[in-house]
Enzyme design. Structure first.
Site, PDB file in Angstrom:
ATOM      1  N   CYS A 112       0.812  -1.222   0.000  1.00  9.70           N
ATOM      2  CA  CYS A 112       0.000   0.000   0.000  1.00  9.70           C
ATOM      3  C   CYS A 112       0.847   1.274   0.000  1.00  9.70           C
ATOM      4  CB  CYS A 112      -0.936   0.012   1.199  1.00  9.70           C
ATOM      5  SG  CYS A 112      -2.038  -1.395   1.208  1.00  9.70           S
ATOM      6  N   HIS A 251      -3.055   6.935   2.958  1.00 11.08           N
ATOM      7  CA  HIS A 251      -3.523   5.700   2.323  1.00 11.08           C
ATOM      8  C   HIS A 251      -4.936   5.423   2.840  1.00 11.08           C
ATOM      9  CE1 HIS A 251      -4.065   1.700   1.071  1.00 11.08           C
ATOM     10  NE2 HIS A 251      -3.775   1.126   2.227  1.00 11.08           N
ATOM     11  N   ASN A 281     -10.110  -0.161   0.277  1.00 14.17           N
ATOM     12  CA  ASN A 281      -8.652  -0.067   0.282  1.00 14.17           C
ATOM     13  C   ASN A 281      -8.138  -0.593  -1.057  1.00 14.17           C
ATOM     14  OD1 ASN A 281      -5.918  -0.499   0.578  1.00 14.17           O
ATOM     15  ND2 ASN A 281      -6.065  -1.472   2.590  1.00 14.17           N
TER      16      ASN A 281
END
Ligand code: ACO
Length: 324
Positions: A112, A251, A281
């Site tokens: 990520c 993020h 996500n």
């Protein structure tokens, strides 16, 4: 020595919207559980496009928005943990799809945090004079790596891609400061697609090891501990204060993580951009998708300074102060 300039952002997300209620038909979960624990309401799940196609769609638009043609791009870097193949890289696939015939191309794997690591690499290639126009994309098709019977992971992720073009610019713009870290000691906290030694002489492997496996609590604690430190570090390195920063773009994993980061930094939530309610996500894609959306919504304009901050598997984490 040259400096880098961010010339454009773009995003591409697949059409197929999967709402929390749709997931409650597949696993034992509810809209209430998912939204209250994560801030996610829906996500895009690809049924046809793979990672390189989505990166190419976002990348092509970013190149157009930068006023360039694909043949002007000298380097393509794709950040992903869900590439179509082990080889060719997603970056080479993007090169082929958009026709960037003059580019070198490679992938970066930092889960990520991947987009921040890729942006940092692109910035160095420009600053050293090695390349002039770099396409950086973050893209994921995490849906193909999820165990759709595991409610603790399959509700969290989504598919999509974001991209930006970095070009040679005037001193003072682009990537103003950065702070990158990894902690391989905690590698087990988030794993996916284990490729074991596998040949005619080996025993068969547990199929489940292919899927995303995550110690959610560990990642939650790590993110809320490390991200505020990293944001403060990058701000100090840039010799700026939070008043100079228009937005912080973290993020997009979990709104509760962002709330804790805001509290620790003593900043109002309005300073943080969040869109995980719409996309879930999307790993390496989450930050460029967010930045692209912010430009489209005119939330950020030329000369605005923004902090981007990523965290994820590896473990990896990092932040950068960027100027649009
Ligand atoms: N629906 C309903 N119940 C669920 C679900 C679900 N989808 N998932 C888990 N539960 C249950 C658990 O089984 C558990 O039940 P129990 O108490 O009976 O055992 C209960 O809910 C609580 O589970 P926890 O895991 O303790 O829930 P928590 O509050 O920690 O939230 C979450 C879990 C959302 C995963 C959180 O830990 C988190 O967001 N962690 C960070 C994840 C992350 O940010 N990852 C980013 C990195 S990703 C990358 O690099 C690719």
């Amino acid at each position: 020595m040259y400096d880098s300039k961010i010339a454009s952002f773009a995003k591409y997300v697949p059409e197929n919207i999967v709402k929390n209620d749709d997931l409650s038909k597949i696993v034992e979960t509810s809209d209430e559980w998912i939204f209250s624990r994560t801030g996610i309401k829906e996500r895009r799940i690809s049924i046809s496009e793979n990672t390189s196609q989505m990166c190419a769609n976002a990348g092509k638009l970013a190149v157009e928005r930068a006023g360039l043609s694909p043949s002007d791009i000298n380097l393509i870097i794709v950040a992903t943990m869900s590439s179509d193949f082990s080889t060719p890289s997603s970056a080479c696939m993007v090169q082929k799809i958009i026709g960037a015939k003059n580019a070198a191309a490679f992938d970066i794997g930092a889960a990520c945090s991947g987009f921040i690591f890729a942006l940092s690499a692109a910035d160095k290639f420009i600053k050293t004079g090695a390349f002039e126009n770099v396409l950086v994309a973050g893209g994921e098709t995490l849906s193909k790596m999820l165990d759709w019977s595991d409610r603790s992971t399959c509700v969290l992720f989504g598919d999509g891609a974001g991209a930006c073009v970095l070009t040679r610019g005037n001193i003072g713009g682009g990537i103003i400061a950065e702070d990158l870290h990894s902690d391989g000691e905690k590698a087990d906290a988030l794993t996916s697609f284990f490729k074991p030694v596998n040949n005619a002489f080996c025993e068969n492997l547990d199929e489940k090891l292919k899927y995303v496996k995550m110690d959610g609590r560990e990642i939650f604690n790590f993110a809320t501990r490390k991200v505020p430190l990293s944001i403060n570090t990058v701000l100090q390195k840039a010799n700026l204060s939070f008043d100079d920063i228009k937005y912080i773009v973290p993020h997009q994993a979990n709104s509760r993580i962002v709330e804790i980061i805001a509290r620790k930094l003593k900043l109002p939530m309005e300073k943080f951009f969040m869109n995980m309610d719409k996309y879930g996500n999307t790993s390496a894609a989450s930050i460029p998708i967010a930045l692209s959306e912010m430009v489209e919504q005119k939330l950020i304009n030329e000369k605005d300074k923004i902090i981007v901050s990523g965290f994820g598997g590896g473990l990896t984490w990092g932040s950068a102060v960027i100027q649009i």
